[in-house]
Design a protein around this motif. Structure first.
Motif, PDB file in Angstrom:
ATOM      1  N   THR A 173     -18.559 -25.339  30.783  1.00  5.97           N
ATOM      2  CA  THR A 173     -19.115 -25.554  29.443  1.00  5.97           C
ATOM      3  C   THR A 173     -20.558 -25.079  29.378  1.00  5.97           C
ATOM      4  OG1 THR A 173     -17.648 -27.424  29.003  1.00  5.97           O
ATOM      5  CG2 THR A 173     -19.664 -27.298  27.702  1.00  5.97           C
ATOM      6  N   VAL A 190     -17.659 -28.385  20.843  1.00  5.25           N
ATOM      7  CA  VAL A 190     -16.879 -27.848  21.955  1.00  5.25           C
ATOM      8  C   VAL A 190     -15.622 -28.694  22.083  1.00  5.25           C
ATOM      9  CG1 VAL A 190     -16.794 -27.486  24.456  1.00  5.25           C
ATOM     10  CG2 VAL A 190     -18.900 -27.004  23.208  1.00  5.25           C
ATOM     11  N   ALA A 203     -18.169 -31.536  30.133  1.00  9.19           N
ATOM     12  CA  ALA A 203     -18.644 -30.988  28.863  1.00  9.19           C
ATOM     13  C   ALA A 203     -19.709 -31.890  28.247  1.00  9.19           C
ATOM     14  CB  ALA A 203     -17.475 -30.803  27.910  1.00  9.19           C
ATOM     15  N   GLY A 314     -16.662 -23.932  20.254  1.00  5.29           N
ATOM     16  CA  GLY A 314     -16.384 -23.425  21.587  1.00  5.29           C
ATOM     17  C   GLY A 314     -15.135 -24.081  22.139  1.00  5.29           C
TER      18      GLY A 314
END
Length: 336
Positions: A173, A190, A203, A314
């Motif tokens: 990440t 994300v 993450a 993301g």
């Protein structure tokens, strides 16, 4: 100090479970992992109604982001004089540990479920590691690992509870965020897949302080993180069949839970049909062959975009170790 004695500077490494620790992990594995691309697709963006930034860890060494954490964990154990390592996994962590162990000259025993994906079992054996298969539940695999630790003196590399593993997974990440920034982009969120929890925990560490929401995505057949958040701690869930074999742990790790329960923005539970459709979309529009675990995160990103929760998302495309027969069957199902 006597004349001629030299002072030795001791440089302390930051705790791996901090944002600084993730930066340190990135430096330590630089050059030993593939700098996987962040893939964009205009067609996929149109389908999603948002800009998707796909971190293509399906192109990573070993076929998944798990290589990152395995390298760090095996490196530390090898430096401490380990005689060999053992790990339980549904597949990708085992492949990564096997590869890292070979690099450091250590024997490795990997414990997988009896119904593990045949392609992953073959890959581990081809690397030269020993594979043992036990039951279908996390508890059954852990019992075998514990026995091997005591009878053979092997050091365990837990896929969820090992701080080096979590920090290593966080670098995927972190790399994504750096690559998006280098492309003059800015992520709102994300989305990462959730099995035992190392990816989502990593993450959260990587995104700390950057005003980026982190979401998990897990099969509705195995809602381990969803159940843990509701219960206030890890609980064992009933497991139904899922094509996302990499996301089958029936219990989130305590360490990942501790890192995410106050920081994760939400968790999407994804039905099997949505996982299959996401896999097809990525193959057709992004030209990437990914495994259903990775497709689960893509499906979560599509859900987030549909809800209007973010414009730039993301996605950790976690791996590509998938049986070609499964891909063919999913494409055939759509064609029919």
């Amino acid at each position: 100090m006597s004349i001629g004695a030299q002072a030795v500077a001791v440089v302390e490494q930051p705790s791996p479970l901090t944002h600084e620790g993730v930066d340190d992990a990135r430096r330590r594995i630089a050059g030993r992992v593939t700098q996987t691309p962040v893939v964009r697709s205009e067609e996929l963006d149109r389908v999603a109604g948002a800009r998707l930034w796909l971190k293509a860890e399906n192109l990573q060494r070993g076929g998944s982001f798990k290589m990152r954490g395995a390298l760090l964990a095996v490196e530390r154990l090898a430096g401490a004089g380990s005689i060999g390592v053992v790990a339980q996994s549904t597949g990708n962590h085992a492949i990564a540990v096997a590869l890292a162990a070979v690099q450091y000259g250590l024997p490795a025993v990997l414990v997988l479920p009896v119904d593990a994906a045949p392609a992953k079992v073959r890959r581990i054996r081809d690397i030269g590691a020993q594979v043992l298969q036990a039951g279908t539940t996390l508890a059954e695999r852990i019992a075998v690992v514990e026995e091997l630790k005591h009878t053979r003196g092997l050091d365990e590399i837990d896929p969820y509870q090992n701080p080096d593993v979590v920090a290593g997974q966080a670098t995927a990440t972190a790399d994504l965020l750096h690559q998006v920034s280098a492309a003059a982009g800015r992520l709102d969120a994300v989305v990462v897949p959730v099995g035992g929890g190392s990816a989502v925990a990593g993450a959260c560490l990587a995104a700390a302080g950057q005003n980026i929401d982190v979401y998990g995505a897990e099969p509705s057949a195995v809602p381990a993180l969803t159940a843990a958040l509701r219960a206030g701690g890890p609980v064992t869930v009933d497991v139904r069949p899922t094509i996302a074999d990499g996301l089958r742990p029936d219990r989130i790790g305590q360490l990942p839970y501790d890192l995410v329960h106050d920081t994760v923005a939400g968790v999407f539970t994804i039905e099997e049909s949505a996982i299959a459709e996401a896999l097809r979309l990525i193959l057709v529009h992004a030209r990437l062959v990914i495994e259903p675990a990775a497709a689960t995160a893509v499906a979560g990103a599509l859900r987030l975009a549909a809800e209007g929760g973010a414009r730039d998302i993301g996605v950790l495309v976690s791996g590509g170790n998938v049986d070609t027969g499964l891909v063919a069957s999913l494409l055939g199902d759509r064609a029919s």
